[in-house]
Design an enzyme around this catalytic site. Structure first.
Site, PDB file in Angstrom:
ATOM      1  N   SER A   1       0.835  -1.200   0.000  1.00  0.00           N
ATOM      2  CA  SER A   1       0.000   0.000   0.000  1.00  0.00           C
ATOM      3  C   SER A   1       0.869   1.249   0.000  1.00  0.00           C
ATOM      4  CB  SER A   1      -0.859  -0.019   1.265  1.00  0.00           C
ATOM      5  OG  SER A   1      -1.481   1.218   1.470  1.00  0.00           O
TER       6      SER A   1
ATOM      7  N   TYR B   1      -2.375  -1.083  10.738  1.00  0.00           N
ATOM      8  CA  TYR B   1      -2.567  -1.599   9.375  1.00  0.00           C
ATOM      9  C   TYR B   1      -1.354  -1.238   8.511  1.00  0.00           C
ATOM     10  CZ  TYR B   1      -3.887  -1.902   4.510  1.00  0.00           C
ATOM     11  OH  TYR B   1      -3.862  -2.188   3.176  1.00  0.00           O
TER      12      TYR B   1
ATOM     13  N   LYS C   1       1.778  -3.696   6.858  1.00  0.00           N
ATOM     14  CA  LYS C   1       2.177  -3.782   5.448  1.00  0.00           C
ATOM     15  C   LYS C   1       3.680  -3.515   5.314  1.00  0.00           C
ATOM     16  CE  LYS C   1      -1.621  -4.890   3.444  1.00  0.00           C
ATOM     17  NZ  LYS C   1      -1.746  -6.184   2.743  1.00  0.00           N
TER      18      LYS C   1
HETATM   19  P1  NAD Z   1     -10.877  -7.291   0.824  1.00  0.00           P
HETATM   20  O1  NAD Z   1     -11.120  -7.278   2.286  1.00  0.00           O
HETATM   21  O2  NAD Z   1     -12.030  -7.097  -0.086  1.00  0.00           O
HETATM   22  O3  NAD Z   1     -10.130  -8.636   0.408  1.00  0.00           O
HETATM   23  C1  NAD Z   1      -9.292  -9.342   1.275  1.00  0.00           C
HETATM   24  C2  NAD Z   1      -9.748 -10.796   1.269  1.00  0.00           C
HETATM   25  O4  NAD Z   1      -8.895 -11.533   2.149  1.00  0.00           O
HETATM   26  C3  NAD Z   1     -11.174 -10.980   1.771  1.00  0.00           C
HETATM   27  O5  NAD Z   1     -11.909 -11.733   0.842  1.00  0.00           O
HETATM   28  C4  NAD Z   1     -11.010 -11.727   3.078  1.00  0.00           C
HETATM   29  O6  NAD Z   1     -12.089 -12.613   3.329  1.00  0.00           O
HETATM   30  C5  NAD Z   1      -9.696 -12.441   2.866  1.00  0.00           C
HETATM   31  N1  NAD Z   1      -8.975 -12.760   4.106  1.00  0.00           N
HETATM   32  C6  NAD Z   1      -8.749 -11.954   5.166  1.00  0.00           C
HETATM   33  N2  NAD Z   1      -8.044 -12.611   6.106  1.00  0.00           N
HETATM   34  C7  NAD Z   1      -7.812 -13.846   5.618  1.00  0.00           C
HETATM   35  C8  NAD Z   1      -7.137 -14.985   6.118  1.00  0.00           C
HETATM   36  N3  NAD Z   1      -6.571 -14.986   7.331  1.00  0.00           N
HETATM   37  N4  NAD Z   1      -7.084 -16.096   5.358  1.00  0.00           N
HETATM   38  C9  NAD Z   1      -7.673 -16.130   4.143  1.00  0.00           C
HETATM   39  N5  NAD Z   1      -8.321 -15.076   3.605  1.00  0.00           N
HETATM   40  C10 NAD Z   1      -8.400 -13.958   4.348  1.00  0.00           C
HETATM   41  O7  NAD Z   1      -9.753  -6.197   0.540  1.00  0.00           O
HETATM   42  P2  NAD Z   1      -9.198  -5.644  -0.847  1.00  0.00           P
HETATM   43  O8  NAD Z   1      -9.570  -4.215  -0.935  1.00  0.00           O
HETATM   44  O9  NAD Z   1      -9.526  -6.568  -1.935  1.00  0.00           O
HETATM   45  O10 NAD Z   1      -7.646  -5.681  -0.527  1.00  0.00           O
HETATM   46  C11 NAD Z   1      -6.830  -6.770  -0.894  1.00  0.00           C
HETATM   47  C12 NAD Z   1      -5.420  -6.550  -0.364  1.00  0.00           C
HETATM   48  O11 NAD Z   1      -4.926  -5.331  -0.863  1.00  0.00           O
HETATM   49  C13 NAD Z   1      -5.349  -6.453   1.156  1.00  0.00           C
HETATM   50  O12 NAD Z   1      -4.169  -7.078   1.587  1.00  0.00           O
HETATM   51  C14 NAD Z   1      -5.284  -4.962   1.402  1.00  0.00           C
HETATM   52  O13 NAD Z   1      -4.629  -4.661   2.594  1.00  0.00           O
HETATM   53  C15 NAD Z   1      -4.482  -4.509   0.199  1.00  0.00           C
HETATM   54  N6  NAD Z   1      -4.717  -3.106  -0.146  1.00  0.00           N
HETATM   55  C16 NAD Z   1      -5.980  -2.669  -0.378  1.00  0.00           C
HETATM   56  C17 NAD Z   1      -6.202  -1.336  -0.702  1.00  0.00           C
HETATM   57  C18 NAD Z   1      -7.599  -0.814  -0.894  1.00  0.00           C
HETATM   58  O14 NAD Z   1      -7.769   0.403  -0.876  1.00  0.00           O
HETATM   59  N7  NAD Z   1      -8.601  -1.624  -1.118  1.00  0.00           N
HETATM   60  C19 NAD Z   1      -5.124  -0.463  -0.792  1.00  0.00           C
HETATM   61  C20 NAD Z   1      -3.838  -0.941  -0.560  1.00  0.00           C
HETATM   62  C21 NAD Z   1      -3.649  -2.270  -0.242  1.00  0.00           C
HETATM   63  C1  WQD Z   2      -9.902   8.991   1.049  1.00  0.00           C
HETATM   64  C2  WQD Z   2     -10.211  10.429   1.424  1.00  0.00           C
HETATM   65  C3  WQD Z   2     -10.669  10.780   3.749  1.00  0.00           C
HETATM   66  C4  WQD Z   2     -14.377   8.539   3.952  1.00  0.00           C
HETATM   67  C5  WQD Z   2      -6.968   4.097   2.976  1.00  0.00           C
HETATM   68  C6  WQD Z   2      -5.777   3.433   3.610  1.00  0.00           C
HETATM   69  C7  WQD Z   2      -4.791   3.030   2.558  1.00  0.00           C
HETATM   70  C8  WQD Z   2      -5.451   2.188   1.511  1.00  0.00           C
HETATM   71  C9  WQD Z   2      -6.681   2.830   0.955  1.00  0.00           C
HETATM   72  C10 WQD Z   2      -6.295  -0.029   2.139  1.00  0.00           C
HETATM   73  C11 WQD Z   2      -9.553  10.854   2.737  1.00  0.00           C
HETATM   74  C12 WQD Z   2     -11.883  11.095   2.905  1.00  0.00           C
HETATM   75  C13 WQD Z   2     -13.221   9.143   3.500  1.00  0.00           C
HETATM   76  C14 WQD Z   2     -15.467   9.367   4.343  1.00  0.00           C
HETATM   77  C15 WQD Z   2     -14.172  11.297   3.755  1.00  0.00           C
HETATM   78  N1  WQD Z   2      -5.738   0.949   2.121  1.00  0.00           N
HETATM   79  N2  WQD Z   2     -13.118  10.484   3.409  1.00  0.00           N
HETATM   80  N3  WQD Z   2     -15.314  10.712   4.225  1.00  0.00           N
HETATM   81  O1  WQD Z   2      -7.463   7.071   3.754  1.00  0.00           O
HETATM   82  O2  WQD Z   2      -6.551   7.554   1.430  1.00  0.00           O
HETATM   83  O3  WQD Z   2      -6.499   5.272   2.300  1.00  0.00           O
HETATM   84  O4  WQD Z   2      -7.554   3.226   2.010  1.00  0.00           O
HETATM   85  O5  WQD Z   2      -6.338  -1.113   2.269  1.00  0.00           O
HETATM   86  O6  WQD Z   2      -3.779   2.314   3.186  1.00  0.00           O
HETATM   87  O7  WQD Z   2      -5.168   4.309   4.517  1.00  0.00           O
HETATM   88  O8  WQD Z   2      -8.658   6.241   1.683  1.00  0.00           O
HETATM   89  O9  WQD Z   2     -11.004   6.128   0.974  1.00  0.00           O
HETATM   90  O10 WQD Z   2     -10.478   6.079   3.447  1.00  0.00           O
HETATM   91  O11 WQD Z   2     -10.150   8.174   2.178  1.00  0.00           O
HETATM   92  O12 WQD Z   2     -14.079  12.517   3.693  1.00  0.00           O
HETATM   93  O13 WQD Z   2     -16.518   8.888   4.787  1.00  0.00           O
HETATM   94  O14 WQD Z   2     -11.625  10.543   1.647  1.00  0.00           O
HETATM   95  O15 WQD Z   2     -10.528  11.705   4.792  1.00  0.00           O
HETATM   96  O16 WQD Z   2      -9.167  12.169   2.581  1.00  0.00           O
HETATM   97  P1  WQD Z   2      -7.261   6.640   2.372  1.00  0.00           P
HETATM   98  P2  WQD Z   2     -10.146   6.579   2.089  1.00  0.00           P
END
Ligand code: NAD
Ligand code: WQD
Length: 338
Positions: free
Chosen positions: A124, A149, A153
Site C-alpha cells: 500500500s 494496518y 504492510k
Molecule cells: P478485501 O477485504 O475485499 O479482500 C481481502 C480478502 O482476504 C477478503 O476476501 C477476506 O475474506 C480475505 N482474508 C482476510 N483474512 C484472511 C485470512 N486470514 N485467510 C484467508 N483469507 C483472508 O480487501 P481488498 O480491498 O480486496 O484488498 C486486498 C489486499 O490489498 C489487502 O491485503 C489490502 O490490505 C491490500 N490493499 C488494499 C487497498 C484498498 O484500498 N482496497 C489499498 C492498498 C492495499
Molecule cells: C480517502 C479520502 C478521507 C471517507 C486508505 C488506507 C490506505 C489504503 C486505501 C487499504 C480521505 C476522505 C473518507 C469518508 C471522507 N488501504 N473520506 N469521508 O485514507 O486515502 O487510504 O484506504 O487497504 O492504506 O489508509 O482512503 O477512501 O479512506 O479516504 O471525507 O466517509 O476521503 O478523509 O481524505 P485513504 P479513504
C-alpha cells in the site's frame, strides 16, 4: 500451472481473478470469507466462462496450505489475504499483525516447502509514511505510519525483502496500491464492505443508492486547492491488469517494487462533484472534523511500472465513477451479506 490467489473472494482479488482467467491462467482461490463473498467467485465464473478452484480456509493454516500445494500445481502466488480497515487496526492491532504479518510468514514457509518461490504481494502507498514528499517514488524509504494496518504492510514488505536477500531462489513483487475504486464494467462484481464503509468511494455509492443518509467530508481546511484531501484514485480493473503485468517480473529473482496509481491527485470535493455529474444522483454531505491519521495529499509517481511492466492506468475518473455506480445501482445491498 495455476496461480494461487489468497483473498481472491475480496474486492481486488475477484477483479484480478477475472483478468487472469481472461488471460488463460488457471486460478485457485484461498479465502476464509471474513470480508469476501463466495458469490463474487460464482460471478467471476459467469463473467469469464471459466472455472475458479475455491478453497475456503485461512492463510495462517499451514496444514491446509501444504495440502493445497500438493493438490494444485501452483506456479506463483498473489497474496491479497489481509485485514484492511485502518480504524479497526487501532482497536485490534494483534488481529492485524496476526493476519497481515504472521499470515504472510506462514504462506512463505508453505511456499518454500512446496518449492514455489514466486510471490506478488498487496502492499500500500501507506508504507511511505506520514512525512514523504509527493509524488511518492519507489526509491523512497518506508516511513512511519499512523496505524497498525500500515505498519503491518511495512513489516510484511521487510520480511519479504529479507527473505529475498537470504535465499536467491525467491522473486517477490511488492505492489504499492494507491486508492483503488470502480468495479468490473459488467456491474456483476464490485466492492462490498461489511458494515459502515471506511473508504470514500463505497461511502459515496451507498449514500447515492439510499443506504446511508449523507457523507461526512473529513476536513475542508487542508493545505490543498479546495481544502479537502487529495488522493490518487485508480480503477480496480487497471489495478487487476497491473497484477497480471507484474507476473513477468517473477522471472527475475529478488524484490521488485512498483507503485500502482494514475499519478494524478483528485480531492474529496472533486470526487463528490464528479460522482453527481456522472450519475445524476445527489450526494448530500456535511463537513466534519479531520479524521485522525489522514495525510493532506499524496499521489504516485507511476513511471517505473510503465517503464518496466509496460503498465499504465488507462481508465479515467469518469469511468471509475460510472463503473462504481453501475455495480452499486445493480446491487444496492452488495452480495447480500449484510
Ligand atoms: P478485501 O477485504 O475485499 O479482500 C481481502 C480478502 O482476504 C477478503 O476476501 C477476506 O475474506 C480475505 N482474508 C482476510 N483474512 C484472511 C485470512 N486470514 N485467510 C484467508 N483469507 C483472508 O480487501 P481488498 O480491498 O480486496 O484488498 C486486498 C489486499 O490489498 C489487502 O491485503 C489490502 O490490505 C491490500 N490493499 C488494499 C487497498 C484498498 O484500498 N482496497 C489499498 C492498498 C492495499
Ligand atoms: C480517502 C479520502 C478521507 C471517507 C486508505 C488506507 C490506505 C489504503 C486505501 C487499504 C480521505 C476522505 C473518507 C469518508 C471522507 N488501504 N473520506 N469521508 O485514507 O486515502 O487510504 O484506504 O487497504 O492504506 O489508509 O482512503 O477512501 O479512506 O479516504 O471525507 O466517509 O476521503 O478523509 O481524505 P485513504 P479513504
Amino acid at each position: 500451472m495455476a496461480i494461487l490467489i489468497t483473498g481472491g473472494a475480496g474486492y481486488i482479488g475477484s477483479h484480478t481473478a477475472v483478468e487472469l482467467l481472461q488471460k488463460d491462467y488457471e486460478v485457485v482461490v484461498l479465502d476464509n470469507l471474513v470480508n469476501g463473498a463466495r458469490e463474487a467467485l460464482y460471478r467471476v465464473e459467469a463473467i469469464t466462462g471459466r472455472r475458479v478452484h475455491f478453497i475456503e480456509g485461512d492463510v495462517r493454516d499451514r496444514i491446509l496450505l501444504d495440502r493445497l500445494f500438493v493438490e494444485y500445481e501452483i506456479k506463483a502466488v498473489i497474496h491479497f489475504a489481509g485485514l484492511k480497515a485502518v480504524g479497526k487496526s487501532l482497536e485490534k492491532p494483534l488481529a492485524y499483525y496476526d493476519t497481515n504479518v504472521y499470515g504472510t510468514l506462514v504462506l512463505c514457509q508453505a511456499m518454500a516447502s512446496a518449492g514455489v518461490y514466486r510471490l506478488v504481494f498487496s502492499s500500500s502507498a501507506t508504507v511511505y509514511g506520514l512525512d514523504a514528499s509527493v509524488p511518492y517514488e519507489e526509491t523512497m524509504p518506508r516511513g512511519v505510519t499512523s496505524n497498525p494496518y500500515g505498519s503491518s504492510k511495512a513489516m510484511a514488505e521487510q520480511v519479504l525483502t529479507d527473505l529475498c536477500r537470504a535465499d536467491e531462489r525467491w522473486s517477490v513483487v511488492l505492489l504499492r496500491y494507491f486508492n483503488p475504486i470502480g468495479a468490473h464494467p459488467s456491474g456483476q462484481i464490485g466492492e462490498d464492505p461489511r458494515g459502515l464503509p471506511n473508504n470514500l468511494m463505497p461511502f459515496i455509492a451507498q449514500v447515492a443508492v439510499g443506504r446511508l443518509p449523507q457523507l461526512q467530508i473529513f476536513g475542508d481546511d487542508y493545505p490543498t486547492h479546495d481544502g479537502s484531501c487529495v488522493r490518487d484514485y485508480l480503477h480496480v480493473m487497471d489495478l487487476a491488469a497491473g497484477h497480471v503485468a507484474s507476473l513477468t517480473r517473477l522471472d527475475t529473482t529478488g524484490v521488485h517494487i512498483y507503485n500502482l496509481g494514475t499519478g494524478e491527485g483528485v480531492s474529496v470535493l472533486e470526487m463528490v462533484r464528479t460522482f453527481e455529474k456522472v450519475t445524476g444522483e445527489r450526494v448530500p454531505y456535511s463537513i466534519a472534523p479531520r479524521r485522525e491519521g489522514d495525510i493532506a495529499a499524496f499521489w504516485a509517481d507511476a513511471s517505473k511500472a510503465e517503464r518496466e511492466l509496460g503498465w499504465r492506468a488507462e481508465r479515467g475518473l469518469v469511468m471509475m465513477v460510472r463503473d462504481t455506480w453501475n455495480w452499486q445501482s445493480k446491487n444496492p445491498q452488495g452480495y447480500l451479506l449484510q
